[in-house]
Write a protein that holds these residues in place. Sequence first.
Motif, mmCIF file in Angstrom:
data_model
loop_
_atom_site.group_PDB
_atom_site.id
_atom_site.type_symbol
_atom_site.label_atom_id
_atom_site.label_comp_id
_atom_site.label_asym_id
_atom_site.label_seq_id
_atom_site.Cartn_x
_atom_site.Cartn_y
_atom_site.Cartn_z
ATOM 1 N N ASN A 94 0.834 -1.220 0.000
ATOM 2 C CA ASN A 94 0.000 0.000 0.000
ATOM 3 C C ASN A 94 0.863 1.263 0.000
ATOM 4 O OD1 ASN A 94 0.860 -0.641 2.531
ATOM 5 N ND2 ASN A 94 -1.028 -0.077 3.590
ATOM 6 N N GLU A 95 2.118 1.125 0.398
ATOM 7 C CA GLU A 95 3.043 2.261 0.414
ATOM 8 C C GLU A 95 3.692 2.415 -0.962
ATOM 9 O OE1 GLU A 95 7.539 2.577 1.952
ATOM 10 O OE2 GLU A 95 6.182 1.578 3.347
ATOM 11 N N ASN A 96 4.093 1.307 -1.542
ATOM 12 C CA ASN A 96 4.632 1.313 -2.901
ATOM 13 C C ASN A 96 4.270 -0.028 -3.552
ATOM 14 O OD1 ASN A 96 6.357 0.975 -5.215
ATOM 15 N ND2 ASN A 96 7.497 2.749 -4.467
ATOM 16 N N ILE A 97 3.574 0.062 -4.641
ATOM 17 C CA ILE A 97 3.022 -1.137 -5.283
ATOM 18 C C ILE A 97 4.101 -2.152 -5.677
ATOM 19 C CG2 ILE A 97 2.989 -0.061 -7.589
ATOM 20 C CD1 ILE A 97 0.214 -2.313 -6.216
ATOM 21 N N LEU A 98 5.330 -1.647 -5.926
ATOM 22 C CA LEU A 98 6.405 -2.573 -6.331
ATOM 23 C C LEU A 98 6.689 -3.621 -5.263
ATOM 24 C CD1 LEU A 98 9.292 -0.687 -8.139
ATOM 25 C CD2 LEU A 98 7.441 -2.034 -9.120
ATOM 26 N N PHE A 99 6.478 -3.268 -3.989
ATOM 27 C CA PHE A 99 6.730 -4.233 -2.918
ATOM 28 C C PHE A 99 5.864 -5.487 -3.051
ATOM 29 C CE2 PHE A 99 8.125 -0.504 -0.066
ATOM 30 C CZ PHE A 99 9.462 -0.764 -0.279
ATOM 31 N N GLY A 100 4.791 -5.368 -3.858
ATOM 32 C CA GLY A 100 3.889 -6.518 -4.007
ATOM 33 C C GLY A 100 4.189 -7.385 -5.217
ATOM 34 N N GLU A 305 -4.738 -5.359 -12.137
ATOM 35 C CA GLU A 305 -4.731 -4.205 -11.223
ATOM 36 C C GLU A 305 -3.301 -3.860 -10.798
ATOM 37 O OE1 GLU A 305 -9.162 -4.924 -9.241
ATOM 38 O OE2 GLU A 305 -7.400 -5.453 -8.072
ATOM 39 N N TRP A 306 -2.510 -4.895 -10.524
ATOM 40 C CA TRP A 306 -1.130 -4.639 -10.089
ATOM 41 C C TRP A 306 -0.346 -3.946 -11.209
ATOM 42 C CZ3 TRP A 306 3.975 -5.834 -11.286
ATOM 43 C CH2 TRP A 306 4.900 -5.491 -10.293
ATOM 44 N N LEU A 307 -0.502 -4.477 -12.423
ATOM 45 C CA LEU A 307 0.231 -3.904 -13.553
ATOM 46 C C LEU A 307 -0.186 -2.460 -13.818
ATOM 47 C CD1 LEU A 307 0.460 -6.870 -16.033
ATOM 48 C CD2 LEU A 307 2.360 -5.531 -15.086
ATOM 49 N N GLU A 308 -1.469 -2.202 -13.665
ATOM 50 C CA GLU A 308 -1.952 -0.844 -13.904
ATOM 51 C C GLU A 308 -1.306 0.124 -12.909
ATOM 52 O OE1 GLU A 308 -6.246 -0.609 -14.306
ATOM 53 O OE2 GLU A 308 -6.033 1.444 -13.533
ATOM 54 N N GLN A 309 -1.232 -0.299 -11.651
ATOM 55 C CA GLN A 309 -0.639 0.588 -10.631
ATOM 56 C C GLN A 309 0.875 0.639 -10.713
ATOM 57 O OE1 GLN A 309 -2.148 0.226 -6.490
ATOM 58 N NE2 GLN A 309 -3.644 -1.154 -7.379
ATOM 59 N N ALA A 310 1.498 -0.466 -11.090
ATOM 60 C CA ALA A 310 2.973 -0.539 -11.062
ATOM 61 C C ALA A 310 3.602 0.092 -12.295
ATOM 62 C CB ALA A 310 3.415 -1.988 -10.904
ATOM 63 N N GLY A 311 2.804 0.361 -13.327
ATOM 64 C CA GLY A 311 3.295 1.095 -14.504
ATOM 65 C C GLY A 311 4.469 0.411 -15.187
ATOM 66 N N ASP A 312 5.323 1.246 -15.814
ATOM 67 C CA ASP A 312 6.429 0.713 -16.616
ATOM 68 C C ASP A 312 7.407 -0.100 -15.781
ATOM 69 O OD1 ASP A 312 5.307 2.004 -18.701
ATOM 70 O OD2 ASP A 312 6.745 3.681 -18.734
ATOM 71 N N GLU A 313 7.621 0.366 -14.553
ATOM 72 C CA GLU A 313 8.606 -0.329 -13.717
ATOM 73 C C GLU A 313 8.147 -1.756 -13.409
ATOM 74 O OE1 GLU A 313 11.671 1.215 -10.289
ATOM 75 O OE2 GLU A 313 9.714 2.143 -10.469
ATOM 76 N N GLY A 314 6.858 -1.886 -13.082
ATOM 77 C CA GLY A 314 6.295 -3.211 -12.822
ATOM 78 C C GLY A 314 6.335 -4.069 -14.070
ATOM 79 N N GLN A 315 5.948 -3.462 -15.190
ATOM 80 C CA GLN A 315 5.932 -4.222 -16.449
ATOM 81 C C GLN A 315 7.336 -4.702 -16.796
ATOM 82 O OE1 GLN A 315 2.949 -4.864 -18.369
ATOM 83 N NE2 GLN A 315 4.409 -6.381 -19.132
ATOM 84 N N SER A 316 8.350 -3.855 -16.543
ATOM 85 C CA SER A 316 9.694 -4.275 -16.938
ATOM 86 C C SER A 316 10.198 -5.425 -16.053
ATOM 87 C CB SER A 316 10.662 -3.096 -16.992
ATOM 88 O OG SER A 316 11.028 -2.732 -15.708
ATOM 89 N N ILE A 317 9.755 -5.483 -14.789
ATOM 90 C CA ILE A 317 10.124 -6.645 -13.940
ATOM 91 C C ILE A 317 9.503 -7.911 -14.541
ATOM 92 C CG2 ILE A 317 9.730 -7.751 -11.688
ATOM 93 C CD1 ILE A 317 9.946 -4.976 -10.403
ATOM 94 N N ILE A 318 8.248 -7.805 -14.917
ATOM 95 C CA ILE A 318 7.554 -8.994 -15.437
ATOM 96 C C ILE A 318 8.127 -9.406 -16.794
ATOM 97 C CG2 ILE A 318 5.281 -9.855 -16.183
ATOM 98 C CD1 ILE A 318 4.184 -8.689 -13.677
#
Length: 325
Positions: A94-100, A305-318
């Motif tokens: 909830n503080e930073n979506i990347l932690f999830g 939902e996670w990808l939408e919130q995590a944006g490019d940074e989340g997508q690049s991890i995946i």
Amino acid sequence: MRVLKTAVAVAAGALIAAGSAAAETWDMPMAYADGNFHTQNGKAFAEAVKVATGGELEIVVHASGSLFKGNEIKRALQTGQAPIGERLLSAHQNENILFGFDAVPFLATSFEASQTLWEAARPALEALLEEQGLVLLYSVPWPPQGIYAKKDLNSAADMEGLKFRAYNTATSRLAELSGAVPVQIEAAELSQALATGVAESFISSGSTGYDRKVWEQLSHFYDVQAWLPRNYVMVNKDAWEGLDESTQNIVRGVAMMAEAAGTAKSEQLSGWYLSQLAANGMSVQPPGDQLRADFEEIGATMTAEWLEQAGDEGQSIIDKFRSMQ
Ligand code: PCA
């Protein structure tokens, strides 16, 4: 004679003073039970640091949230109230979506995939923690997550209205999407929550079910293998920079070994925990077709939902994770 005695006493005092000036003791809050494999691994890590630094750095583990409760540990580290500690970082999604990233349903469901996902995510996580004044030392996954209940669950509809203990926003969301009612509770308080009826179902590993003896209240475990969330051992940056370089190198080396040993232990114990749930009378089984299909649908929603919130940074991890598989 008296003079000699005084001289010896003074010299001994000076030696003790010199020793204690150089040596440092760090309190290490951890959230889980003393017998839990993460805690035991943390203690082995602390012991190895002490031996390898010749006693220059002593780390004292405080288990079961006894020094700081699970949800207080990260802040305690950031504010320097404790120099080192362990926390389930997805609890701070909830503080930073990347932690999830490690609690995205069905993204990485085996130990092997969890390891690859960790390698893909580690640089981003390390950078994020560094911005928050934290130095990451090591991370160990929990065994795969399944659903605990006190009745048969044939579909998500059977979870309608159940009081569902959550340990992060992902588990709350999973409860909501299944029609259950989420309530956030730390593992240290789980047995009590089940005994008093505050919670009657939850998602976790066999490890936590075993640690908390949940067979006293619950009867069913569905081995959904939704994800493998991770614990992280972190150090306050100022405390870290207060160590000389050779001590830092030793701690880094011991941390690498602790990550490998803890991960191997988690995998090795994973099946054993489930056998202990069964030996204590629980029905342990894979989810049936309908329950699995329902969770897959819920998982797809949560992933989007996670990808939408995590944006490019989340997508690049995946993307990196998928390219490594
Ligand atoms: N046990 C912890 C987190 C994940 C797990 O397997 C818990 O239930 O709090």
